[in-house]
Design a protein around this motif. Structure first.
Motif, PDB file in Angstrom:
ATOM      1  N   LEU A 120       0.814  -1.223   0.000  1.00 29.88           N
ATOM      2  CA  LEU A 120       0.000   0.000   0.000  1.00 29.88           C
ATOM      3  C   LEU A 120       0.848   1.274   0.000  1.00 29.88           C
ATOM      4  O   LEU A 120       0.614   2.170  -0.829  1.00 29.88           O
ATOM      5  N   PRO A 121       1.843   1.408   0.894  1.00 28.05           N
ATOM      6  CA  PRO A 121       2.656   2.636   0.837  1.00 28.05           C
ATOM      7  C   PRO A 121       3.460   2.777  -0.456  1.00 28.05           C
ATOM      8  O   PRO A 121       3.661   3.894  -0.938  1.00 28.05           O
ATOM      9  N   VAL A 122       3.904   1.655  -1.023  1.00 30.83           N
ATOM     10  CA  VAL A 122       4.622   1.722  -2.298  1.00 30.83           C
ATOM     11  C   VAL A 122       3.710   2.256  -3.400  1.00 30.83           C
ATOM     12  O   VAL A 122       4.096   3.111  -4.194  1.00 30.83           O
ATOM     13  N   LEU A 123       2.470   1.742  -3.423  1.00 29.21           N
ATOM     14  CA  LEU A 123       1.511   2.217  -4.420  1.00 29.21           C
ATOM     15  C   LEU A 123       1.174   3.691  -4.206  1.00 29.21           C
ATOM     16  O   LEU A 123       1.032   4.457  -5.168  1.00 29.21           O
ATOM     17  N   ALA A 124       1.051   4.100  -2.951  1.00 31.60           N
ATOM     18  CA  ALA A 124       0.727   5.492  -2.648  1.00 31.60           C
ATOM     19  C   ALA A 124       1.841   6.425  -3.118  1.00 31.60           C
ATOM     20  O   ALA A 124       1.582   7.483  -3.707  1.00 31.60           O
ATOM     21  N   VAL A 125       3.091   6.040  -2.859  1.00 33.19           N
ATOM     22  CA  VAL A 125       4.229   6.838  -3.297  1.00 33.19           C
ATOM     23  C   VAL A 125       4.276   6.921  -4.832  1.00 33.19           C
ATOM     24  O   VAL A 125       4.527   7.979  -5.410  1.00 33.19           O
ATOM     25  N   ALA A 126       4.000   5.786  -5.482  1.00 33.10           N
ATOM     26  CA  ALA A 126       3.990   5.761  -6.948  1.00 33.10           C
ATOM     27  C   ALA A 126       2.912   6.698  -7.497  1.00 33.10           C
ATOM     28  O   ALA A 126       3.138   7.417  -8.486  1.00 33.10           O
ATOM     29  N   LEU A 127       1.749   6.701  -6.851  1.00 26.45           N
ATOM     30  CA  LEU A 127       0.670   7.588  -7.285  1.00 26.45           C
ATOM     31  C   LEU A 127       1.035   9.055  -7.072  1.00 26.45           C
ATOM     32  O   LEU A 127       0.726   9.913  -7.907  1.00 26.45           O
ATOM     33  N   LEU A 128       1.703   9.356  -5.958  1.00 26.84           N
ATOM     34  CA  LEU A 128       2.135  10.727  -5.704  1.00 26.84           C
ATOM     35  C   LEU A 128       3.135  11.190  -6.759  1.00 26.84           C
ATOM     36  O   LEU A 128       3.075  12.323  -7.244  1.00 26.84           O
ATOM     37  N   LEU A 129       4.049  10.309  -7.123  1.00 26.81           N
ATOM     38  CA  LEU A 129       5.044  10.656  -8.142  1.00 26.81           C
ATOM     39  C   LEU A 129       4.372  10.893  -9.499  1.00 26.81           C
ATOM     40  O   LEU A 129       4.731  11.819 -10.223  1.00 26.81           O
ATOM     41  N   ALA A 130       3.399  10.029  -9.820  1.00 25.16           N
ATOM     42  CA  ALA A 130       2.674  10.196 -11.084  1.00 25.16           C
ATOM     43  C   ALA A 130       1.900  11.510 -11.096  1.00 25.16           C
ATOM     44  O   ALA A 130       1.874  12.229 -12.114  1.00 25.16           O
ATOM     45  N   ALA A 131       1.296  11.838  -9.952  1.00 23.03           N
ATOM     46  CA  ALA A 131       0.545  13.094  -9.861  1.00 23.03           C
ATOM     47  C   ALA A 131       1.478  14.300  -9.983  1.00 23.03           C
ATOM     48  O   ALA A 131       1.154  15.289 -10.651  1.00 23.03           O
ATOM     49  N   ALA A 132       2.649  14.195  -9.349  1.00 22.88           N
ATOM     50  CA  ALA A 132       3.618  15.292  -9.426  1.00 22.88           C
ATOM     51  C   ALA A 132       4.093  15.503 -10.856  1.00 22.88           C
ATOM     52  O   ALA A 132       4.244  16.645 -11.312  1.00 22.88           O
ATOM     53  N   ARG A 133       4.321  14.404 -11.568  1.00 20.76           N
ATOM     54  CA  ARG A 133       4.749  14.540 -12.959  1.00 20.76           C
ATOM     55  C   ARG A 133       3.658  15.208 -13.797  1.00 20.76           C
ATOM     56  O   ARG A 133       3.951  16.031 -14.671  1.00 20.76           O
ATOM     57  N   GLN A 134       2.398  14.862 -13.534  1.00 18.09           N
ATOM     58  CA  GLN A 134       1.310  15.486 -14.282  1.00 18.09           C
ATOM     59  C   GLN A 134       1.205  16.982 -13.992  1.00 18.09           C
ATOM     60  O   GLN A 134       0.856  17.766 -14.877  1.00 18.09           O
ATOM     61  N   VAL A 135       1.526  17.362 -12.763  1.00 21.29           N
ATOM     62  CA  VAL A 135       1.519  18.792 -12.436  1.00 21.29           C
ATOM     63  C   VAL A 135       2.605  19.514 -13.225  1.00 21.29           C
ATOM     64  O   VAL A 135       2.396  20.616 -13.749  1.00 21.29           O
ATOM     65  N   ILE A 136       3.790  18.888 -13.345  1.00 25.52           N
ATOM     66  CA  ILE A 136       4.874  19.467 -14.140  1.00 25.52           C
ATOM     67  C   ILE A 136       4.444  19.595 -15.599  1.00 25.52           C
ATOM     68  O   ILE A 136       4.662  20.628 -16.248  1.00 25.52           O
ATOM     69  N   VAL A 137       3.822  18.539 -16.128  1.00 28.85           N
ATOM     70  CA  VAL A 137       3.344  18.560 -17.515  1.00 28.85           C
ATOM     71  C   VAL A 137       2.330  19.690 -17.700  1.00 28.85           C
ATOM     72  O   VAL A 137       2.376  20.425 -18.688  1.00 28.85           O
TER      73      VAL A 137
END
Length: 221
Positions: free
Chosen positions: A62-79
């Protein structure tokens, strides 16, 4: 610089110019994302998320998936941040280069052409923040034609244009992640004046900055 011609922009260059600008901006997305990952605030957020979920769920997945989702969201904010800038730039001047540059006093837009194909662009106009200087804008060179001296020639074109019109200096702004551009400008004589954060809220949070450069035309002949 064999077979390279620098000429003024023509209406039929429009789509190629916009594509060059857009692709050039998007090249900086990976560097901007890496900059985000290096920020202490990012480290703290990811660590707190991982540790709190690890402690509460007793699960590693669960924490690994949460971190992965946060990273994906951060990349989308950059985009989103880059896309917003690209859209604003197209709307402000690149959708109508003739009106924005060619019909304005002390302004111009050039393209570098190789074998009939536009492979580079640059423009200039009186700087909004300092109208006594010209501002270099919209510098871009196709990736396949870099390392051939095109960007340096485009810089010289702007410097000569400014000098011929009696301007004492040329200024420009580039982002902190555009390291190749920074090396180019410094190589042709530009000096770093200041570094400052973008006004965008997210850009301030991640410490994403712009750099102002200045070319003193009295010192560079």
């Amino acid at each position: 610089m064999a077979n390279i011609q620098i000429r003024k922009y023509q209406e039929e260059d429009s789509e190629t110019v916009k594509e060059l600008f857009t692709s050039g901006m998007n090249e900086h997305l990976p560097s901007a994302f890496m900059h985000l990952l290096k920020q202490p605030l990012t480290h703290m957020l990811l660590m707190c998320t991982f540790c709190s979920l690890m402690a509460s769920s007793k699960s590693f997945l669960l924490p690994v998936l949460a971190v992965a989702l946060l990273l994906a969201a951060a990349r989308q904010v950059i985009v989103h941040m880059f896309n917003a800038y690209i859209g604003a730039s197209l709307k402000s001047d690149l959708d109508n280069v003739v009106e924005s540059y060619l019909r304005r006093r002390d302004s111009c837009f050039w393209v570098a052409e190789s074998d009939g194909r536009v492979v580079g662009t640059v423009a200039c106009l009186p700087a909004e923040s300092a109208p006594e200087f010209l501002e270099l804008k919209r510098m871009s060179v196709c990736r396949s034609h870099r390392g051939k001296g095109i960007a340096k020639a485009l810089c010289r074109t702007v410097a000569d244009f400014a000098r011929d019109r009696g301007y004492p200096a040329v200024i420009l702004y580039t982002s902190m992640v555009a390291t190749d551009a920074q090396r180019l400008y410094e190589h042709v004589g530009y000096k770093k004046i200041r570094q400052f954060p973008l006004p965008d809220f997210f850009a301030k949070i991640i410490n994403f900055t712009l750099i102002e450069y200045k070319l003193d035309l009295e010192q560079v002949k």
